[in-house]
Write a protein that holds these residues in place. Structure first.
Motif, PDB file in Angstrom:
ATOM      1  N   UNK A 117       3.994  55.087 -14.372  1.00  0.00           N
ATOM      2  CA  UNK A 117       4.541  53.834 -14.900  1.00  0.00           C
ATOM      3  C   UNK A 117       5.598  53.267 -13.965  1.00  0.00           C
ATOM      4  N   UNK A 118       6.477  54.138 -13.441  1.00  0.00           N
ATOM      5  CA  UNK A 118       7.520  53.675 -12.521  1.00  0.00           C
ATOM      6  C   UNK A 118       6.929  53.140 -11.229  1.00  0.00           C
ATOM      7  N   UNK A 119       5.891  53.793 -10.712  1.00  0.00           N
ATOM      8  CA  UNK A 119       5.278  53.352  -9.457  1.00  0.00           C
ATOM      9  C   UNK A 119       4.541  52.024  -9.633  1.00  0.00           C
ATOM     10  N   UNK A 120       3.892  51.844 -10.781  1.00  0.00           N
ATOM     11  CA  UNK A 120       3.213  50.562 -11.029  1.00  0.00           C
ATOM     12  C   UNK A 120       4.215  49.423 -11.083  1.00  0.00           C
ATOM     13  N   UNK A 121       5.356  49.656 -11.745  1.00  0.00           N
ATOM     14  CA  UNK A 121       6.392  48.617 -11.794  1.00  0.00           C
ATOM     15  C   UNK A 121       6.932  48.322 -10.408  1.00  0.00           C
ATOM     16  N   UNK A 122       7.147  49.375  -9.618  1.00  0.00           N
ATOM     17  CA  UNK A 122       7.718  49.191  -8.283  1.00  0.00           C
ATOM     18  C   UNK A 122       6.740  48.529  -7.328  1.00  0.00           C
ATOM     19  N   UNK A 123       5.444  48.787  -7.498  1.00  0.00           N
ATOM     20  CA  UNK A 123       4.434  48.247  -6.577  1.00  0.00           C
ATOM     21  C   UNK A 123       4.187  46.767  -6.790  1.00  0.00           C
ATOM     22  N   UNK A 124       4.435  46.253  -7.995  1.00  0.00           N
ATOM     23  CA  UNK A 124       4.154  44.851  -8.268  1.00  0.00           C
ATOM     24  C   UNK A 124       2.661  44.573  -8.160  1.00  0.00           C
ATOM     25  N   UNK A 125       2.311  43.630  -7.296  1.00  0.00           N
ATOM     26  CA  UNK A 125       0.908  43.269  -7.110  1.00  0.00           C
ATOM     27  C   UNK A 125       0.204  44.145  -6.079  1.00  0.00           C
ATOM     28  N   UNK A 126       0.926  45.036  -5.445  1.00  0.00           N
ATOM     29  CA  UNK A 126       0.325  45.905  -4.429  1.00  0.00           C
ATOM     30  C   UNK A 126      -0.260  47.147  -5.092  1.00  0.00           C
ATOM     31  N   UNK A 127      -1.259  47.755  -4.464  1.00  0.00           N
ATOM     32  CA  UNK A 127      -1.834  48.974  -5.050  1.00  0.00           C
ATOM     33  C   UNK A 127      -0.902  50.170  -4.868  1.00  0.00           C
ATOM     34  N   UNK A 128      -0.984  51.110  -5.792  1.00  0.00           N
ATOM     35  CA  UNK A 128      -0.258  52.373  -5.683  1.00  0.00           C
ATOM     36  C   UNK A 128      -1.118  53.345  -4.884  1.00  0.00           C
ATOM     37  N   UNK A 129      -0.486  54.027  -3.925  1.00  0.00           N
ATOM     38  CA  UNK A 129      -1.226  54.952  -3.064  1.00  0.00           C
ATOM     39  C   UNK A 129      -1.856  56.066  -3.898  1.00  0.00           C
ATOM     40  N   UNK A 130      -3.076  56.453  -3.544  1.00  0.00           N
ATOM     41  CA  UNK A 130      -3.750  57.560  -4.213  1.00  0.00           C
ATOM     42  C   UNK A 130      -3.069  58.874  -3.847  1.00  0.00           C
ATOM     43  N   UNK A 131      -3.022  59.825  -4.775  1.00  0.00           N
ATOM     44  CA  UNK A 131      -2.394  61.120  -4.467  1.00  0.00           C
ATOM     45  C   UNK A 131      -3.118  61.859  -3.350  1.00  0.00           C
ATOM     46  N   UNK A 132      -2.359  62.655  -2.610  1.00  0.00           N
ATOM     47  CA  UNK A 132      -2.960  63.544  -1.613  1.00  0.00           C
ATOM     48  C   UNK A 132      -3.753  64.631  -2.315  1.00  0.00           C
ATOM     49  N   UNK A 133      -3.139  65.230  -3.311  1.00  0.00           N
ATOM     50  CA  UNK A 133      -3.766  66.275  -4.120  1.00  0.00           C
ATOM     51  C   UNK A 133      -3.266  66.133  -5.543  1.00  0.00           C
ATOM     52  N   UNK A 134      -4.078  66.551  -6.517  1.00  0.00           N
ATOM     53  CA  UNK A 134      -3.685  66.584  -7.908  1.00  0.00           C
ATOM     54  C   UNK A 134      -3.821  68.022  -8.400  1.00  0.00           C
ATOM     55  N   UNK A 135      -2.712  68.590  -8.864  1.00  0.00           N
ATOM     56  CA  UNK A 135      -2.671  70.006  -9.198  1.00  0.00           C
ATOM     57  C   UNK A 135      -2.310  70.202 -10.660  1.00  0.00           C
ATOM     58  N   UNK A 136      -2.575  71.404 -11.163  1.00  0.00           N
ATOM     59  CA  UNK A 136      -2.485  71.659 -12.596  1.00  0.00           C
ATOM     60  C   UNK A 136      -1.068  71.910 -13.090  1.00  0.00           C
TER      61      UNK A 136
END
Length: 307
Positions: A215-234
């Motif tokens: 949520x914080x990254x979407x607000x900060x990115x505005x109209x720009x895309x949020x970078x995809x994660x390098x890895x997603x871990x459990x």
């Protein structure tokens, strides 16, 4: 992170601590429910793992009940490990259904609260008033309390909670961490837009602090895309290990990485212009007053504010 190869099992360590306290191998064995023969085998196994005698030899090479200087050192080092295992045992007990006929208070919590807050509360409950807690692991603790499936819930969502009493029990800040030598280490930091455009090692979607971060990254990115994660871990522990191994930066709860930052294993990078604070609240049904173990747990969680 590779599994440790020179660490004796917990029973072997507990046996050495008992020998140090009682001064007698037989007495220590009895306390742990072992025969003398089994205890001697445990000592032998410990000595093979650490590569040094831990009990002195008497005449004819027989082991005495006296620790060698290195045995004493091992006992000192083993203390925190056994304390941590004892505390883990209190937490793991909440995953088991009651099997002794006693009533257990059901606590509903999401993964983050269960990982970060519950262990400390359970240790304090165990060492204080006592009582049984069973964990209901759910993405919606508030609904579980409303439906009567749990007596107390721990929620991370902001805003009103219809039909529930709520009180803040903890707050934490998410921090950006990198390993020593990373390009962001030692610099002026990064702003919200820059963080949103930085690939991170992350928890899986909807797990842990990931929803707050997203949520914080979407607000900060505005109209720009949020970078995809390098890895997603459990788990946060896996994310910490990946960052220490150089896989990339991560945003994790400060309570999770405080020890790594203090020892220099990870470095905190300042983040400007983005809100990364989260709040935990305990909830219970309106019109009710938690009693017994539920009340004791709330008193611990709120630092005594619930009485």
């Amino acid at each position: 992170m590779a599994a440790p190869v020179h660490v004796p099992d917990l029973t072997g360590l507990a046996l050495l601590v008992a020998i140090a306290r009682t001064g007698n191998l037989g007495t220590a064995a009895h306390e742990l429910g072992l025969s003398v023969q089994a205890a001697t085998a445990r000592v032998r196994s410990v000595e093979q793992l650490v590569g040094t005698p831990v009990l002195e030899r008497g005449r004819r090479g027989r082991r005495s009940s006296r620790l060698t200087p290195r045995g004493v050192l091992l006992v000192e080092w083993a203390g925190p490990v056994l304390d941590a295992a004892h505390d883990l045992d209190a937490a793991v007990a909440t995953l088991r259904p009651p099997d002794d006929g006693t009533d257990a208070v059901v606590l509903a919590a999401g993964p983050t609260a269960a990982e970060s807050l519950l262990p400390g509360w359970l240790v304090e409950l165990r060492d204080g008033p006592g009582g049984r807690i069973t964990l209901l692991d759910t993405a919606d603790p508030a609904a579980a309390v409303r439906d009567g499936d749990a007596v107390v819930g721990i929620v991370e969502t902001g805003g009103p909670l219809d039909g529930l009493h709520a009180t803040t029990v903890a707050s934490d800040t998410l921090v950006l961490v990198v390993p020593p030598g990373h390009p962001l280490a030692g610099g002026p930091g990064i702003d919200g837009a820059g963080l949103a455009g930085t690939p991170l090692v992350s928890r899986r979607p909807e797990a842990g602090s990931r929803p707050v971060l997203d949520a914080a990254l979407r607000d900060a990115a505005g109209d720009s895309p949020v970078a995809a994660p390098i890895r997603e871990l459990a788990a946060d522990a896996a994310v910490r290990a990946a960052v220490r191994g150089g896989d990339g930066p991560a945003v994790l709860p400060r309570m999770v990485v405080a020890a790594d930052i203090a020892t220099g294993l990870l470095l905190e990078v300042p983040v400007h212009g983005v809100e990364l604070t989260r709040e935990f609240r305990a909830v219970w049904q309106q019109g009710t007053s938690p009693q017994g173990t539920a009340r004791d747990l709330l008193r611990i969680a709120t630092g005594g504010r619930i009485r």
